[in-house]
Design a protein around this motif. Structure first.
Motif, mmCIF file in Angstrom:
data_model
loop_
_atom_site.group_PDB
_atom_site.id
_atom_site.type_symbol
_atom_site.label_atom_id
_atom_site.label_comp_id
_atom_site.label_asym_id
_atom_site.label_seq_id
_atom_site.Cartn_x
_atom_site.Cartn_y
_atom_site.Cartn_z
ATOM 1 N N GLY A 1 16.041 -9.396 1.158
ATOM 2 C CA GLY A 1 15.985 -8.208 2.007
ATOM 3 C C GLY A 1 14.845 -8.167 2.990
ATOM 4 O O GLY A 1 14.564 -7.117 3.560
ATOM 5 N N GLN A 2 14.188 -9.318 3.235
ATOM 6 C CA GLN A 2 13.055 -9.269 4.156
ATOM 7 C C GLN A 2 13.463 -9.142 5.616
ATOM 8 O O GLN A 2 12.615 -8.904 6.480
ATOM 9 C CB GLN A 2 12.129 -10.480 3.980
ATOM 10 N N CYS A 3 14.745 -9.265 5.928
ATOM 11 C CA CYS A 3 15.229 -9.072 7.300
ATOM 12 C C CYS A 3 15.822 -7.684 7.504
ATOM 13 O O CYS A 3 16.442 -7.421 8.537
ATOM 14 C CB CYS A 3 16.290 -10.114 7.639
ATOM 15 N N VAL A 4 15.671 -6.814 6.535
ATOM 16 C CA VAL A 4 16.264 -5.477 6.601
ATOM 17 C C VAL A 4 15.153 -4.452 6.769
ATOM 18 O O VAL A 4 14.243 -4.369 5.937
ATOM 19 C CB VAL A 4 17.073 -5.173 5.318
ATOM 20 N N GLY A 5 15.212 -3.682 7.829
ATOM 21 C CA GLY A 5 14.188 -2.665 8.052
ATOM 22 C C GLY A 5 14.556 -1.734 9.175
ATOM 23 O O GLY A 5 15.507 -1.973 9.933
ATOM 24 N N GLY B 1 10.406 -9.950 -0.238
ATOM 25 C CA GLY B 1 11.294 -9.038 0.444
ATOM 26 C C GLY B 1 11.310 -7.648 -0.140
ATOM 27 O O GLY B 1 10.311 -7.137 -0.674
ATOM 28 N N ARG B 2 12.467 -6.995 -0.050
ATOM 29 C CA ARG B 2 12.630 -5.647 -0.581
ATOM 30 C C ARG B 2 12.754 -5.651 -2.102
ATOM 31 O O ARG B 2 12.484 -4.646 -2.754
ATOM 32 C CB ARG B 2 13.903 -5.005 0.021
ATOM 33 N N ILE B 3 13.174 -6.791 -2.644
ATOM 34 C CA ILE B 3 13.593 -6.789 -4.043
ATOM 35 C C ILE B 3 12.464 -7.119 -5.016
ATOM 36 O O ILE B 3 12.454 -6.654 -6.156
ATOM 37 C CB ILE B 3 14.782 -7.761 -4.223
ATOM 38 N N ARG B 4 11.493 -7.938 -4.588
ATOM 39 C CA ARG B 4 10.422 -8.308 -5.503
ATOM 40 C C ARG B 4 9.061 -7.732 -5.121
ATOM 41 O O ARG B 4 8.154 -7.702 -5.957
ATOM 42 C CB ARG B 4 10.349 -9.831 -5.632
ATOM 43 N N SER B 5 8.931 -7.262 -3.893
ATOM 44 C CA SER B 5 7.659 -6.632 -3.517
ATOM 45 C C SER B 5 7.288 -5.477 -4.444
ATOM 46 O O SER B 5 6.117 -5.332 -4.810
ATOM 47 C CB SER B 5 7.724 -6.154 -2.063
ATOM 48 N N ASN C 1 6.957 -6.052 9.871
ATOM 49 C CA ASN C 1 7.743 -5.995 8.631
ATOM 50 C C ASN C 1 7.111 -5.112 7.558
ATOM 51 O O ASN C 1 6.849 -5.566 6.431
ATOM 52 C CB ASN C 1 7.940 -7.411 8.084
ATOM 53 N N PRO C 2 6.860 -3.851 7.854
ATOM 54 C CA PRO C 2 6.222 -2.973 6.861
ATOM 55 C C PRO C 2 7.074 -2.824 5.606
ATOM 56 O O PRO C 2 8.302 -2.865 5.664
ATOM 57 C CB PRO C 2 6.099 -1.640 7.614
ATOM 58 N N GLY C 3 6.412 -2.668 4.479
ATOM 59 C CA GLY C 3 7.110 -2.491 3.206
ATOM 60 C C GLY C 3 7.446 -3.787 2.512
ATOM 61 O O GLY C 3 7.985 -3.775 1.399
ATOM 62 N N ILE C 4 7.160 -4.917 3.160
ATOM 63 C CA ILE C 4 7.392 -6.216 2.537
ATOM 64 C C ILE C 4 6.058 -6.748 2.008
ATOM 65 O O ILE C 4 5.062 -6.765 2.716
ATOM 66 C CB ILE C 4 8.005 -7.214 3.544
ATOM 67 N N LYS D 1 8.879 -0.067 -0.524
ATOM 68 C CA LYS D 1 9.748 1.034 -0.944
ATOM 69 C C LYS D 1 10.201 0.775 -2.388
ATOM 70 O O LYS D 1 10.078 -0.348 -2.887
ATOM 71 C CB LYS D 1 10.976 1.120 -0.046
ATOM 72 N N PRO D 2 10.763 1.791 -3.053
ATOM 73 C CA PRO D 2 11.331 1.559 -4.384
ATOM 74 C C PRO D 2 12.402 0.470 -4.336
ATOM 75 O O PRO D 2 13.102 0.305 -3.334
ATOM 76 C CB PRO D 2 11.925 2.921 -4.763
ATOM 77 N N ILE D 3 12.560 -0.236 -5.423
ATOM 78 C CA ILE D 3 13.457 -1.370 -5.476
ATOM 79 C C ILE D 3 14.919 -0.982 -5.248
ATOM 80 O O ILE D 3 15.727 -1.790 -4.782
ATOM 81 C CB ILE D 3 13.302 -2.102 -6.829
ATOM 82 N N ASP D 4 15.282 0.268 -5.548
ATOM 83 C CA ASP D 4 16.680 0.690 -5.435
ATOM 84 C C ASP D 4 16.942 1.556 -4.206
ATOM 85 O O ASP D 4 17.968 2.230 -4.129
ATOM 86 C CB ASP D 4 17.116 1.427 -6.696
#
Length: 978
Positions: A81-85, A489-493, A522-525, A530-533
Motif C-alpha cells: 500500500g505504499q503507492c496509495v495516498g 507501506g500501509r500494512i506494516r508501518s 508519502n506521509p503515513g508510510i 494510519k491504522p492498519i484497517d
C-alpha cells in the motif's frame, strides 16, 4: 472521504503550465490511481507524469507551496500500500524510462526510475551483463520501485537485494534541491553535513542517531544473516559502515535511500552495478508429501551453493490447473505434491552442473527428503519460473470473497529457524481458524504467507489485525524482519513501533523530520501511520452489490466479483518485448486507463459505489474501455483470468440501454445480414464501397476511417462454390468420417477460397464434409455490445445443434475463423438461457478449429494425406488473439510442419485490427501503432517473398494495410501442398 480537489485548482494550473510532463486530476485518473496491488484504496488528488528532473523539482516546490503531499509511484505493483495516498501521485514510469549511460568495462549502467527491469536486462544481454535482483514482476516492475522497496528476487541468496547494487542515486529533496548521492568517506561526509542545507540537515540527523544509538539499533534490528530486510529505515546499515564501525565499508546515502519507500525524496536517476550472466544453469524440482519436509530440505539445499531455492505449495499448484496459461507450464509436476522446492544452480560448465545436481539429489535421497526430482534445463526451466512468478496473481483469481490476503506475507527469519518458525506460525493460523498459502524464497528464510480471509466481513478484519500483531511478535522473537522485500507501506508501518519499540521509532521520526519537515513525501508510510484497517478496498460489513446482467457470471459469483478478481499485480502492463498479447492498447499508449488493471479498477470502483447501476452510464468507464480491443488475452495471460472483453461487451449493452447505440454498432454488428444483401450483386457492392463518395459517407455517418478499405465481397459465396464442387465431383469421403464445416460470415462472403481449401484438404484425407446449418455465431454482435441480439442468436444456435448432436454422436464441428468458431466455445455458454447451458457446453465440446482438428486426427493416425515434396518452404506464423488466448498455436505449427513447411512463429501480440476496431477512424492511429509494436517490423524484416500464415481474417487485412503483404489462412497453405 475523498478530498475536494477544487481547492488546489490554481496551483495545479500553475504546475501543469510549468512542466514538460502531464498533470491529470479528473475523476477518471483519480480512480485509476487510487490503489496498487494491496488491500488498500484511497483516492488521490490526481496524478502527474514528469518528463525531466526539472519537472520533478517543480512538482516538489509546488507541493510545498500548495500544501499537498506527493505519492511516488512507478509500476504501482506494491503489495503493502505504499503507492496509495490522498496526495498527488507522481508517476515516473510513463516518461522517465530512459537508459542513460552504460559502461561495460566498469560494469555499471545509469537509468531513469521508470525503466522496466526486463527491458534493462534485454538491453544488457549482448554484453553478457545483467542487473541481478529479479522480482517476480520483472516484466513490468520498474527500477524506481525496486529502489523504493529495496527489492530482492529469487536469487537473493546469491546476489542480495537492490541496495547491494545501487552505486549512486539522483534525488530531489523536499526543498526542491537536487543531489547526487553515493559512497562518501568521512571527510566528504563531514563536509556535506557542515553545509547546513537540506541534505546537510538530513545527514546530521542520521549521524546523530548512528553515533548515539548505534548499539541499541543493532540489538533491535534483525540478525545480520537475514538477507531480506526492509523493515523501517535501514539505520543498521549505516551503523555497520564507516565511520560508525571501524573498518566498515564507506557510508552511502544512496544505499540508505533504498527501502525508504519514497518518504525522504524523489529519485530521478540511479547508477547500478551489473554482474556477469550465468554461463550454465538448471533447475531441480523436488517434490514433497508435506510442507514440513520441504522446509527441512531447505536447510540441506542451501549447503550446496544454489542460486535459488523457491517453494511452491499445493494451494498454488492446484490453482494452476484452473489457469489457461499456467496449465501449459506444469507438465513437469509429478503426482499431487504438498509442496515443491525449485532449486536452481549456476555453474561455469555443464559438467559442474551435473555434479551439483547429482550431489543434491543423492543427499536428499539419503536423508529421505522428497519423492521426485525432475531436472529441467534451458529452455524448459523457464516453465518452472513462469509458474512460480504467477503465484500471486493466480491466488487472487480464486473465486469468491475469501482470498489469500497480504498481511504477513513478507516475513523473513534466519534460515536455520525457518522450520520452527513455520510450525509456530501454523499454530497462530490454527488459533485464528484460517488456512494459509506458503510460497517463495525459502533459501533466505522468506516465505510469502497468505492467510485466507474475507475482508468484507468485520470479523475477518479483526482476525486480520490479530494475525498481523501476533506474527510481528513471533518474528521479533526469531530476530527476523516483518518485511523482507515488499516494504512497510500501509500494512506494516502500524506494526513498526510494536516490533522495534517507541525509542527506535523516535529515531525514525528524527530522520524523517530532517529530510522532510513539511511532510510532503508519502506521509503515513513508515512514520506516523494510519491504522492498519483504514482505507480498505472493501467496506467491511457492506453486502456485495448485485447488478442485473446479460451474460451469465455465475462462475465468478457475479459481475462485481469478476471485476474484483483483479488484484493490481499489473501483469497487463508488460512491455511488447516481454512477449504475449495482453494488453495491446496499453503497450501502444502506456496509459494506465488502457491496461486491464486500470479498466478493472474503474469497473470495480463504480460497481461498488453508492449506485452500482449508474456504472453502466459512466463516461469515465466508457473512456477507459474505449481502446480495449477485446483480444481476450487477459482471459489467459492475466494470472487472475480477468475477462475484460466479456466485461466490455456487458457494459456496452447496458450503456446502449441508457444512451442508445451508435450507428457504427449496427453497421458492424449486423455484418451477416448486410453481407447477405451485398453478396447478391458483389460487383456493384464492391464498386460502391471503393467509390470516394461512399467512403466519405462511411466516415461521416459511421466513423469508418478513410485510410481503410472495407473488405470486398467475393464473386461467389462459399455455399455456391461448394454446390458447384459437389456437382462436379459428387459426395466425397467416408460417411463414418463425416464432419460439419462451420463457415463463418467473413469466410462465406469475402474469403470463400479458405473454406474450399479446407474442403479439399479434408476430402483428400477421406473426410466427408457437410455444412453446419448455422449462418452466424454472434461474434459481431458481441464485439459491438449488441448482447440482446447475440443472446437471441445463441439460443437459436444451441437449440438447432442440440437435436443434431444427439442424432450424430461424435461428429465434430470444424471452424476456420478463430474469433467465430471460438465464440461457440466461450461466450455462447454464458449467453444462452439457463436451461440451455448444458446443451451449449456439449456443443462447445464438439467444436474445433480446422488446425486443431487436423492435428488431432493426424496424431491419432486417422488423417493420411500425400503432401508434395521435397521442398520445405518457410512460413511465418502470426496467431490470432482469440486462438492464442483460448487454444494456442501449437496445432497450427504442427500441421504446417507435417505438410512440409518450416514454420517460424512470430512473437507477436495483437495485430491491432481486432475486428471493427481498426476500421474506426477514432482508433485507426492506435490500431496501426499496435501493428508497429512487433508485427509490422517483423514482416518488413522478413522480405517481400516470405510466406505468411495468419488464421484470423482481421489479421490478414491488417497485414495487407500495414505492410502491403498477403497472408494466407493455414487451410490455404495446406491445400497448396496437396
Amino acid at each position: 472521504m475523498a478530498v475536494d480537489v477544487r481547492q488546489y485548482e490554481a496551483v495545479f494550473r500553475e504546475l501543469g503550465d510549468g512542466i514538460e510532463g502531464v498533470l491529470k486530476y479528473d475523476e477518471l485518473h483519480r480512480m485509476l490511481f487510487a490503489q496498487d496491488a494491496s488491500v488498500y484504496q484511497e483516492q488521490p488528488l490526481g496524478v502527474v507524469f514528469p518528463k525531466t528532473r526539472e519537472d520533478v523539482q517543480m512538482i516538489v516546490r509546488m507541493a510545498a507551496k500548495g500544501g499537498f503531499s506527493l505519492v511516488p509511484r512507478a509500476a504501482g505493483t506494491s503489495l503493502a500500500g505504499q503507492c496509495v495516498g490522498a496526495g498527488l501521485v507522481v508517476d515516473t514510469g510513463r516518461f522517465m524510462n530512459r537508459i542513460l549511460e552504460l559502461n561495460v568495462e566498469e560494469s555499471w549502467v545509469r537509468v531513469e526510475p521508470g525503466v522496466i527491469l526486463d527491458d534493462l536486462n534485454r538491453y544488457l544481454a549482448p554484453y553478457d551483463l545483467f542487473f541481478a535482483p529479479d522480482t517476480s514482476t520483472a516484466n513490468r516492475c520498474m527500477i524506481g520501485g525496486m529502489v523504493g522497496n529495496n527489492s530482492c528476487g529469487s536469487h537473493s541468496i546469491l546476489y542480495g537485494n537492490t541496495m547491494a547494487h545501487v552505486l549512486e542515486m539522483g534525488v530531489v529533496l523536499s526543498d526542491g534541491s537536487f543531489e547526487m548521492l553515493g559512497e562518501w568517506n568521512e571527510a566528504k561526509l563531514r563536509d556535506r553535513m557542515g553545509r547546513g542545507d537540506r541534505l546537510g540537515q538530513a545527514l546530521t540527523a542520521i549521524d546523530h542517531v548512528a553515533r548515539v544509538h548505534g548499539d541499541l539499533i543493532l540489538d533491535r534490528y534483525p540478525r545480520r544473516e537475514v538477507v531480506r530486510r526492509n523493515t523501517g529505515y535501514p539505520l543498521d546499515d549505516v551503523v555497520n559502515r564507516a565511520p560508525y564501525t571501524t573498518g566498515g565499508k564507506p557510508f552511502s546515502l544512496a544505499r540508505f535511500m533504498c527501502g525508504t519507500e519514497g518518504t525522504l525524496g524523489l529519485v530521478t536517476e540511479i547508477k547500478l552495478n551489473l554482474v556477469p550472466r550465468p554461463k550454465h544453469k538448471l533447475a531441480i524440482c523436488v517434490h514433497f508429501d508435506t510442507l514440513d519436509g520441504a522446509l527441512r530440505a531447505t536447510l540441506e539445499a542451501v549447503l550446496h551453493n544454489p542460486a535459488a531455492v523457491e517453494l511452491i505449495d499445493k494451494r498454488i499448484l492446484d490453482q494452476t490447473l484452473e489457469n489457461i496459461e499456467q496449465r501449459k507450464n506444469r507438465d513437469w509436476v509429478v503426482g499431487d505434491p504438498a509442496a515443491i522446492l525449485a532449486i536452481e544452480f549456476f555453474r561455469d560448465s555443464e559438467a559442474e552442473l551435473d555434479e551439483a545436481s547429482e550431489r543434491l539429489i543423492e543427499a536428499f535421497k539419503e536423508l529421505g527428503l522428497g519423492y521426485a526430482y525432475p531436472v529441467l534445463r534451458p529452455p524448459d526451466d523457464k516453465r518452472v519460473w513462469e509458474l512460480r512468478k504467477a503465484g500471486l496473481g493466480i491466488l487472487m483469481g480464486i473465486v469468491g470473497d475469501v482470498k489469500p490476503v497480504t498481511v504477513v506475507e513478507d516475513t523473513a527469519v534466519p534460515v536455520d529457524t525457518l522450520p520452527e518458525y513455520i510450525r509456530e506460525f501454523a499454530e497462530i493460523m490454527d488459533a485464528y481458524g484460517t488456512a494459509c498459502v506458503y510460497y517463495a524464497h525459502a533459501s533466505v528464510g522468506l516465505l510469502h504467507l497468505r492467510p485466507e480471509l474475507n475482508l468484507k466481513l468485520e470479523s475477518d478484519v479483526e482476525r486480520f489485525k490479530g494475525i498481523a500483531q501476533d506474527v510481528a511478535d513471533l518474528v521479533k522473537r526469531h530476530r527476523g524482519a516483518i518485511s523482507g522485500e515488499h516494504g512497510d507501506g500501509r500494512i506494516r508501518s502500524p506494526l513498526l513501533e510494536r516490533f522495534y519499540g517507541a525509542d527506535i521509532m523516535e529515531y525514525h521520526r528524527e530522520v524523517k523530520q530532517a529530510f522532510d519537515p513539511q511532510g510532503i513525501f508519502n506521509p503515513g508510510i513508515i512514520v506516523d501511520p494510519k491504522p492498519i484497517d483504514e482505507d480498505f478496498r472493501f467496506e467491511p460489513g457492506r453486502p456485495v452489490p448485485e447488478v442485473r446482467t446479460y451474460f451469465n457470471w455465475s462462475e465468478d459469483q457475479g459481475l462485481v466479483r469478476a471485476a474484483e478478481k483483479c488484484n493490481g499485480a499489473g501483469a497487463c502492463r508488460k512491455a511488447p518485448a516481454a512477449g504475449g498479447t495482453m494488453c495491446p492498447s496499453y503497450m501502444a499508449t502506456r496509459d494506465e486507463k488502457d491496461s486491464t488493471r486500470g479498466r478493472a479498477n474503474v469497473f470495480r470502483t463504480l460497481l461498488t459505489g453508492a449506485e452500482p447501476e449508474a456504472a453502466f452510464g459512466s463516461k469515465d468507464l466508457k473512456d477507459a474501455l474505449d481502446l480495449c480491443l477485446s483480444c481476450k488475452a487477459c482471459k489467459s495471460e492475466c494470472p487472475a483470468n480477468v475477462d475484460m472483453a466479456k466485461m466490455k461487451a456487458e457494459y456496452l449493452q447496458h450503456y446502449y440501454d441508457q444512451k442508445g447505440a451508435p450507428l457504427s454498432a449496427y453497421l458492424f454488428g449486423y455484418y451477416t445480414a448486410l453481407s447477405r444483401l451485398g453478396a447478391l450483386v458483389p460487383g456493384v457492392t464492391n464498386w460502391l464501397m471503393q467509390f470516394v463518395l461512399t467512403r466519405w459517407i462511411l466516415n461521416l455517418v459511421f466513423g469508418i476511417s478513410r485510410e481503410r478499405q472495407m473488405p470486398l465481397y467475393a464473386e461467389q459465396t462459399f455455399r455456391k462454390m461448394f454446390q458447384a464442387h459437389r456437382r462436379a465431383h459428387g459426395v466425397r469421403g467416408s460417411a463414418e468420417k463425416t464432419v460439419w464445416l462451420y463457415v463463418d460470415p467473413f469466410t462465406e462472403y469475402t474469403e470463400p477460397v479458405i473454406a474450399m481449401s479446407a474442403v479439399k484438404v479434408l476430402e483428400a484425407a477421406d473426410y466427408r464434409v457437410e455444412i453446419l446449418p448455422l449462418a452466424d455465431d454472434g461474434r459481431t454482435f458481441i464485439s459491438k455490445g449488441l448482447i440482446r441480439q447475440a443472446k437471441k442468436l445463441a439460443n437459436q444456435n444451441v437449440r438447432t445443434m442440440s437435436a443434431l448432436l444427439d442424432e450424430f454422436p461424435g461428429r465434430m464441428v470444424v471452424g476456420l475463423e478463430p474469433s467465430s468458431l471460438l465464440t461457440f466455445r466461450d461466450e455462447t455458454i454464458d449467453l444462452v438461457d439457463d436451461e440451455l447451458r448444458a446443451a451449449a457446453k456439449q456443443f462447445a465440446a464438439r467444436c474445433m478449429l480446422f488446425d486443431e482438428f487436423v492435428d488431432r486426427e493426424q496424431a491419432a493416425k486417422r488423417f493420411e494425406v500425400a503432401w508434395t515434396a521435397p521442398q520445405q518452404p518457410e512460413v511465418l506464423l502470426h496467431g490470432h488473439c482469440h486462438q492464442k488466448a483460448l487454444v494456442g498455436v501449437g496445432a497450427t505449427e504442427r500441421v504446417l510442419a507435417r505438410a512440409g513447411y518450416q514454420t517460424r512463429t512470430l512473437a507477436t501480440g495483437c495485430c491491432g485490427m481486432a475486428g471493427s476496431f481498426g476500421y474506426e477512424a477514432d482508433h485507426y492511429d492506435v490500431s496501426m501503432k499496435i501493428g508497429e509494436l512487433v508485427l509490422f517490423p517483423e514482416l518488413r524484416k522478413a522480405g517481400q517473398e516470405q510466406s505468411i500464415a495468419a488464421p484470423g481474417t482481421s489479421c490478414r487485412h491488417q497485414i495487407k494495410d500495414g505492410v502491403n503483404r498477403v497472408a494466407e489462412h493455414p487451410a490455404v497453405l495446406l491445400a497448396q501442398r496437396l
